[in-house]
Motif scaffolding. Structure first.
Motif, PDB file in Angstrom:
ATOM      1  N   LEU A   1      -3.243   0.822  -5.901  1.00 23.56           N
ATOM      2  CA  LEU A   1      -2.214   0.113  -6.670  1.00 23.56           C
ATOM      3  C   LEU A   1      -2.865  -0.951  -7.546  1.00 23.56           C
ATOM      4  N   ALA A   2      -3.782  -1.714  -6.983  1.00 26.18           N
ATOM      5  CA  ALA A   2      -4.468  -2.757  -7.756  1.00 26.18           C
ATOM      6  C   ALA A   2      -5.170  -2.151  -8.970  1.00 26.18           C
ATOM      7  N   ASP A   3      -5.789  -0.998  -8.795  1.00 28.12           N
ATOM      8  CA  ASP A   3      -6.466  -0.331  -9.906  1.00 28.12           C
ATOM      9  C   ASP A   3      -5.471  -0.008 -11.021  1.00 28.12           C
ATOM     10  N   LYS A   4      -4.299   0.477 -10.661  1.00 25.24           N
ATOM     11  CA  LYS A   4      -3.299   0.847 -11.669  1.00 25.24           C
ATOM     12  C   LYS A   4      -2.768  -0.366 -12.418  1.00 25.24           C
ATOM     13  N   ILE A   5      -2.513  -1.461 -11.697  1.00 23.61           N
ATOM     14  CA  ILE A   5      -1.945  -2.637 -12.375  1.00 23.61           C
ATOM     15  C   ILE A   5      -3.004  -3.334 -13.235  1.00 23.61           C
TER      16      ILE A   5
ATOM     17  N   ALA B   1      10.107  -3.647  -1.888  1.00 21.38           N
ATOM     18  CA  ALA B   1       9.939  -3.065  -0.553  1.00 21.38           C
ATOM     19  C   ALA B   1      10.928  -1.928  -0.369  1.00 21.38           C
ATOM     20  N   ASN B   2      10.681  -1.105   0.648  1.00 24.03           N
ATOM     21  CA  ASN B   2      11.619  -0.018   0.939  1.00 24.03           C
ATOM     22  C   ASN B   2      12.581  -0.407   2.066  1.00 24.03           C
ATOM     23  N   GLN B   3      12.716  -1.700   2.289  1.00 17.00           N
ATOM     24  CA  GLN B   3      13.667  -2.219   3.269  1.00 17.00           C
ATOM     25  C   GLN B   3      14.254  -3.518   2.729  1.00 17.00           C
ATOM     26  N   TYR B   4      15.372  -3.920   3.285  1.00 14.39           N
ATOM     27  CA  TYR B   4      15.959  -5.185   2.857  1.00 14.39           C
ATOM     28  C   TYR B   4      15.115  -6.335   3.389  1.00 14.39           C
ATOM     29  N   LEU B   5      14.931  -7.351   2.545  1.00 15.72           N
ATOM     30  CA  LEU B   5      14.130  -8.513   2.918  1.00 15.72           C
ATOM     31  C   LEU B   5      14.981  -9.766   2.853  1.00 15.72           C
TER      32      LEU B   5
ATOM     33  N   MET C   1       4.689 -15.103 -17.340  1.00 18.53           N
ATOM     34  CA  MET C   1       4.006 -14.513 -16.198  1.00 18.53           C
ATOM     35  C   MET C   1       4.970 -14.384 -15.026  1.00 18.53           C
ATOM     36  N   GLN C   2       4.830 -13.312 -14.324  1.00 23.58           N
ATOM     37  CA  GLN C   2       5.648 -13.064 -13.140  1.00 23.58           C
ATOM     38  C   GLN C   2       4.732 -12.641 -11.999  1.00 23.58           C
ATOM     39  N   ILE C   3       5.149 -12.953 -10.785  1.00 22.42           N
ATOM     40  CA  ILE C   3       4.446 -12.496  -9.590  1.00 22.42           C
ATOM     41  C   ILE C   3       5.243 -11.349  -8.986  1.00 22.42           C
ATOM     42  N   TRP C   4       4.547 -10.242  -8.727  1.00 22.72           N
ATOM     43  CA  TRP C   4       5.121  -9.074  -8.057  1.00 22.72           C
ATOM     44  C   TRP C   4       4.462  -8.966  -6.690  1.00 22.72           C
ATOM     45  N   VAL C   5       5.237  -8.641  -5.664  1.00 21.30           N
ATOM     46  CA  VAL C   5       4.706  -8.562  -4.304  1.00 21.30           C
ATOM     47  C   VAL C   5       4.971  -7.180  -3.728  1.00 21.30           C
ATOM     48  N   ASP C   6       3.890  -6.518  -3.329  1.00 17.40           N
ATOM     49  CA  ASP C   6       3.975  -5.259  -2.584  1.00 17.40           C
ATOM     50  C   ASP C   6       4.333  -5.694  -1.160  1.00 17.40           C
ATOM     51  N   ALA C   7       5.641  -5.805  -0.897  1.00 19.42           N
ATOM     52  CA  ALA C   7       6.120  -6.577   0.249  1.00 19.42           C
ATOM     53  C   ALA C   7       6.170  -5.841   1.581  1.00 19.42           C
ATOM     54  N   ASP C   8       6.119  -4.520   1.586  1.00 21.54           N
ATOM     55  CA  ASP C   8       6.239  -3.802   2.857  1.00 21.54           C
ATOM     56  C   ASP C   8       5.154  -4.175   3.851  1.00 21.54           C
ATOM     57  N   ALA C   9       3.924  -4.337   3.403  1.00 18.15           N
ATOM     58  CA  ALA C   9       2.822  -4.647   4.313  1.00 18.15           C
ATOM     59  C   ALA C   9       2.289  -6.064   4.130  1.00 18.15           C
ATOM     60  N   CYS C  10       2.963  -6.869   3.332  1.00 16.20           N
ATOM     61  CA  CYS C  10       2.501  -8.233   3.075  1.00 16.20           C
ATOM     62  C   CYS C  10       2.756  -9.110   4.304  1.00 16.20           C
ATOM     63  N   PRO C  11       1.731  -9.837   4.771  1.00 16.35           N
ATOM     64  CA  PRO C  11       1.927 -10.706   5.939  1.00 16.35           C
ATOM     65  C   PRO C  11       3.008 -11.763   5.693  1.00 16.35           C
ATOM     66  N   LYS C  12       3.761 -12.065   6.729  1.00 16.31           N
ATOM     67  CA  LYS C  12       4.844 -13.054   6.642  1.00 16.31           C
ATOM     68  C   LYS C  12       4.325 -14.396   6.142  1.00 16.31           C
ATOM     69  N   ALA C  13       3.148 -14.801   6.602  1.00 17.03           N
ATOM     70  CA  ALA C  13       2.574 -16.084   6.173  1.00 17.03           C
ATOM     71  C   ALA C  13       2.352 -16.118   4.663  1.00 17.03           C
ATOM     72  N   VAL C  14       1.942 -14.999   4.093  1.00 17.56           N
ATOM     73  CA  VAL C  14       1.720 -14.922   2.648  1.00 17.56           C
ATOM     74  C   VAL C  14       3.057 -14.997   1.909  1.00 17.56           C
TER      75      VAL C  14
ATOM     76  N   ALA D   1      12.717   4.963   0.557  1.00 14.74           N
ATOM     77  CA  ALA D   1      11.530   5.212   1.384  1.00 14.74           C
ATOM     78  C   ALA D   1      10.753   6.365   0.781  1.00 14.74           C
ATOM     79  N   GLY D   2       9.465   6.346   0.992  1.00 10.08           N
ATOM     80  CA  GLY D   2       8.637   7.439   0.499  1.00 10.08           C
ATOM     81  C   GLY D   2       7.266   6.930   0.118  1.00 10.08           C
ATOM     82  N   PHE D   3       6.328   7.856   0.054  1.00 12.91           N
ATOM     83  CA  PHE D   3       4.943   7.522  -0.241  1.00 12.91           C
ATOM     84  C   PHE D   3       4.819   6.954  -1.653  1.00 12.91           C
ATOM     85  N   ASN D   4       4.307   5.734  -1.763  1.00  8.72           N
ATOM     86  CA  ASN D   4       4.016   5.052  -3.034  1.00  8.72           C
ATOM     87  C   ASN D   4       5.241   4.732  -3.892  1.00  8.72           C
ATOM     88  N   VAL D   5       6.439   4.770  -3.343  1.00 13.01           N
ATOM     89  CA  VAL D   5       7.630   4.475  -4.146  1.00 13.01           C
ATOM     90  C   VAL D   5       7.607   3.019  -4.603  1.00 13.01           C
ATOM     91  N   ALA D   6       7.324   2.094  -3.695  1.00  7.87           N
ATOM     92  CA  ALA D   6       7.253   0.681  -4.075  1.00  7.87           C
ATOM     93  C   ALA D   6       6.100   0.451  -5.044  1.00  7.87           C
TER      94      ALA D   6
END
Length: 148
Positions: A78-82, A33-37, A1-14, A52-57
């Protein structure tokens, strides 16, 4: 099992909860993400930077996730697709997206989007709160306890 994170809009606390959990539970966690983290140095945590781009991540996560994986996202399409691929989604506020509930959640999201665009409803979700953080932590812990 692996955890994937849609990180662009994920809260820092999460993200911080996920970093601690990845190391403590030794579960591979990948932030997309579409930026360096900036992430802690760990064999269990890595990042994928997409263009960068719509739905790339989102598309990258759908392509890479496997049945049994956990995807952290507030993006309902995205949740529906996964979920269709056999993975499970977890919203940063602690709501699980599963085969049993995702179609209803997606329908409600689409209805609300139509109402907002028609001007019948305004506003969006409330600000991320300490209660949301606690709900996420509890749900993540329950999920990992059952699946690891």
């Amino acid at each position: 099992m692996q955890i994937w994170v849609d990180a662009d809009a994920c809260p820092k606390a999460v993200k911080e909860i996920l970093f601690k959990t990845a190391i403590r539970r030794e579960v591979k966690t990948t932030l997309v993400a579409n930026q360096y983290l900036s992430v802690p140095s760990s064999t269990f945590i890595n990042t994928i930077k997409v263009s960068a781009g719509f739905n790339v991540a989102d598309n990258e996560i759908v392509e890479l996730c496997n049945p049994g994986d956990l995807v952290i996202t507030a993006d309902i399409p995205l949740a529906d697709k996964i979920v269709d691929k056999g993975a499970t989604g977890l919203n940063p506020r602690g709501e699980l997206y599963t085969i049993d509930n995702i179609k209803g959640i997606l329908s409600m999201r689409n209805l609300m989007e139509e109402l907002r665009s028609a001007g019948s409803v305004s506003g969006g979700p409330a600000a991320f709160s300490p209660k949301d953080r606690q709900n996420f932590t509890n749900q993540l812990d329950k999920y990992l306890t059952r699946h690891l």
